[in-house]
Scaffold this motif. Sequence first.
Motif, PDB file in Angstrom:
ATOM      1  N   ASP A  10       0.839  -1.204   0.000  1.00 14.83           N
ATOM      2  CA  ASP A  10       0.000   0.000   0.000  1.00 14.83           C
ATOM      3  C   ASP A  10       0.867   1.243   0.000  1.00 14.83           C
ATOM      4  O   ASP A  10       1.787   1.366   0.805  1.00 14.83           O
ATOM      5  CB  ASP A  10      -0.937  -0.004   1.216  1.00 14.83           C
ATOM      6  N   VAL A  11       0.555   2.147  -0.934  1.00 16.62           N
ATOM      7  CA  VAL A  11       1.198   3.460  -0.941  1.00 16.62           C
ATOM      8  C   VAL A  11       0.296   4.366  -0.105  1.00 16.62           C
ATOM      9  O   VAL A  11      -0.845   4.643  -0.484  1.00 16.62           O
ATOM     10  CB  VAL A  11       1.353   4.004  -2.378  1.00 16.62           C
ATOM     11  N   ALA A  12       0.798   4.773   1.066  1.00 17.44           N
ATOM     12  CA  ALA A  12      -0.042   5.460   2.048  1.00 17.44           C
ATOM     13  C   ALA A  12       0.002   6.972   1.858  1.00 17.44           C
ATOM     14  O   ALA A  12       0.976   7.627   2.192  1.00 17.44           O
ATOM     15  CB  ALA A  12       0.433   5.103   3.455  1.00 17.44           C
ATOM     16  N   TYR A  34      -3.298   3.927  -2.264  1.00  8.79           N
ATOM     17  CA  TYR A  34      -3.675   2.957  -3.291  1.00  8.79           C
ATOM     18  C   TYR A  34      -2.803   1.708  -3.188  1.00  8.79           C
ATOM     19  O   TYR A  34      -1.693   1.754  -2.665  1.00  8.79           O
ATOM     20  CB  TYR A  34      -3.574   3.564  -4.697  1.00  8.79           C
ATOM     21  N   PRO A  35      -3.335   0.590  -3.697  1.00 11.24           N
ATOM     22  CA  PRO A  35      -2.577  -0.660  -3.645  1.00 11.24           C
ATOM     23  C   PRO A  35      -1.687  -0.844  -4.871  1.00 11.24           C
ATOM     24  O   PRO A  35      -2.017  -0.389  -5.974  1.00 11.24           O
ATOM     25  CB  PRO A  35      -3.684  -1.723  -3.660  1.00 11.24           C
ATOM     26  N   GLY A  37       4.852  18.384 -16.521  1.00 11.89           N
ATOM     27  CA  GLY A  37       4.154  17.247 -15.910  1.00 11.89           C
ATOM     28  C   GLY A  37       3.344  17.674 -14.711  1.00 11.89           C
ATOM     29  O   GLY A  37       3.210  18.856 -14.409  1.00 11.89           O
ATOM     30  N   ALA A  38       2.791  16.682 -14.030  1.00 17.80           N
ATOM     31  CA  ALA A  38       1.987  16.939 -12.836  1.00 17.80           C
ATOM     32  C   ALA A  38       2.149  15.751 -11.895  1.00 17.80           C
ATOM     33  O   ALA A  38       2.444  14.645 -12.332  1.00 17.80           O
ATOM     34  CB  ALA A  38       0.510  17.086 -13.223  1.00 17.80           C
ATOM     35  N   PHE A  39       1.963  16.003 -10.606  1.00 24.76           N
ATOM     36  CA  PHE A  39       1.864  14.899  -9.656  1.00 24.76           C
ATOM     37  C   PHE A  39       0.403  14.454  -9.648  1.00 24.76           C
ATOM     38  O   PHE A  39      -0.482  15.236  -9.332  1.00 24.76           O
ATOM     39  CB  PHE A  39       2.288  15.340  -8.249  1.00 24.76           C
ATOM     40  N   HIS A  40       0.147  13.220 -10.054  1.00 23.96           N
ATOM     41  CA  HIS A  40      -1.215  12.706 -10.126  1.00 23.96           C
ATOM     42  C   HIS A  40      -1.161  11.218  -9.805  1.00 23.96           C
ATOM     43  O   HIS A  40      -0.641  10.430 -10.583  1.00 23.96           O
ATOM     44  CB  HIS A  40      -1.774  12.953 -11.540  1.00 23.96           C
ATOM     45  N   GLN A  41      -1.655  10.855  -8.625  1.00 22.15           N
ATOM     46  CA  GLN A  41      -1.512   9.474  -8.147  1.00 22.15           C
ATOM     47  C   GLN A  41      -2.527   8.549  -8.808  1.00 22.15           C
ATOM     48  O   GLN A  41      -3.679   8.928  -9.012  1.00 22.15           O
ATOM     49  CB  GLN A  41      -1.700   9.420  -6.621  1.00 22.15           C
ATOM     50  N   PRO A  42      -2.112   7.310  -9.116  1.00 22.15           N
ATOM     51  CA  PRO A  42      -3.067   6.350  -9.675  1.00 22.15           C
ATOM     52  C   PRO A  42      -4.037   5.827  -8.612  1.00 22.15           C
ATOM     53  O   PRO A  42      -3.822   6.023  -7.422  1.00 22.15           O
ATOM     54  CB  PRO A  42      -2.163   5.214 -10.178  1.00 22.15           C
ATOM     55  N   ARG A  43      -5.087   5.153  -9.069  1.00 22.25           N
ATOM     56  CA  ARG A  43      -6.034   4.492  -8.152  1.00 22.25           C
ATOM     57  C   ARG A  43      -5.497   3.133  -7.717  1.00 22.25           C
ATOM     58  O   ARG A  43      -5.822   2.631  -6.651  1.00 22.25           O
ATOM     59  CB  ARG A  43      -7.374   4.256  -8.875  1.00 22.25           C
ATOM     60  N   ALA A  44      -4.704   2.531  -8.596  1.00 22.21           N
ATOM     61  CA  ALA A  44      -4.124   1.220  -8.304  1.00 22.21           C
ATOM     62  C   ALA A  44      -3.011   0.950  -9.308  1.00 22.21           C
ATOM     63  O   ALA A  44      -3.001   1.530 -10.394  1.00 22.21           O
ATOM     64  CB  ALA A  44      -5.189   0.121  -8.399  1.00 22.21           C
ATOM     65  N   VAL A  45      -2.096   0.078  -8.916  1.00 27.42           N
ATOM     66  CA  VAL A  45      -1.043  -0.384  -9.823  1.00 27.42           C
ATOM     67  C   VAL A  45      -1.152  -1.903  -9.898  1.00 27.42           C
ATOM     68  O   VAL A  45      -1.128  -2.581  -8.870  1.00 27.42           O
ATOM     69  CB  VAL A  45       0.361   0.026  -9.319  1.00 27.42           C
TER      70      VAL A  45
END
Length: 367
Positions: free
Chosen positions: A10-12, A18-19, A158-166
């Motif tokens: 998990d990325v906290a 997200y997992p 670019g931008a910092f934009h975290q995914p929902r899952a990997v």
Amino acid sequence: MSHSKSQTIDVALGERSYPVWIGRGLLDDHARWRSTLRGRHALIISNRTVAPLYLERVARGLEGLRWSSFLLEDGEAHKTFQNVGLALDALATLGATRDACVIALGGGVVGDLAGFTAACWMRGIDFIQMPTTLLSMVDSSVGGKTGVNLPAGKNLVGAFHQPRAVIADIGTLDSLPDREYRAGLAEIIKGAAIGDADLFTWLEQHATALNAREETALIQAIAAKVRYKAGVVALDETEQGERALLNLGHTFGHALETAGHYTALLHGEGVAVGILLAARLSERLGMSASGDTERLERLLKAVSLPTTVPAGFDPDQLLALMRLDKKNIAGTLRLILWRGIGRAEIVAGVNEADVLAVLRDATRGNL
């Protein structure tokens, strides 16, 4: 091939945690990843090399949704604004709403461009990373950095934009050419060199198994690097401090990639040579011992990674490219160097003469 147990990391990041799922057969595990899609629309962004291999398997998990695909040509040269524009047009054609999802199916180029496209559409929609290269599994798919290249340099926009899952399905690595596979190992070695001396020793002990793509060792190595990176990202999401350490060797490496027009060296190969140059510079500045540099060089060679600058590179041009790096502040070089294995640090105001000396040595074939 044995079915090793899959791992979840998990990325906290508070509400945006997200997992990262690592294992074999995950692209077909639709029940697992379909639940992370919130809306009715999905755009799969992939490239012409990866799509024929895996797109249908992902599409089967999108049954009942409105989806389409946008395919890039393969390679770093296609990570452009023009292609972001075309991907956004594909979302418009799809009628994508704010709860739509972009699915990145491919390596780092696809992931960076897909994430940036998702960050731009309606000021930010969901995206899912499905990395298909070792490099993207252990590095670019985790942490939410997205971007495109300009003629002036790599990832300047670019931008910092975290995914929902990997979803890291290691089955996709079966089709990965050896050179690309080794480029991913460079990123794992880099993580160990920065902040995990125990992992570095483990990699030395398992170099043969990793070369042979032995599944248990591979999953363990990917998970260790993702766990390390997830910890750093949780502490410093937008790279104000600690996260910059992840760029050990990158200022050298990006300069080499740019000078070679993104064709002479793969990103991971640039990283391999770059971390060795950073180790050489650290040694020259009296920060680290020669024994650490030698261990690093031995490990890189053990997994058949390059340790020398390709012929024909000009040290002055490389230095000029290094000055463009995003980490520099107010006209002085700010580099990530080390005090030995597992102890990287940010060093500001590095003397250009020392950098040039290391580059001159390297381009003379004395690396």
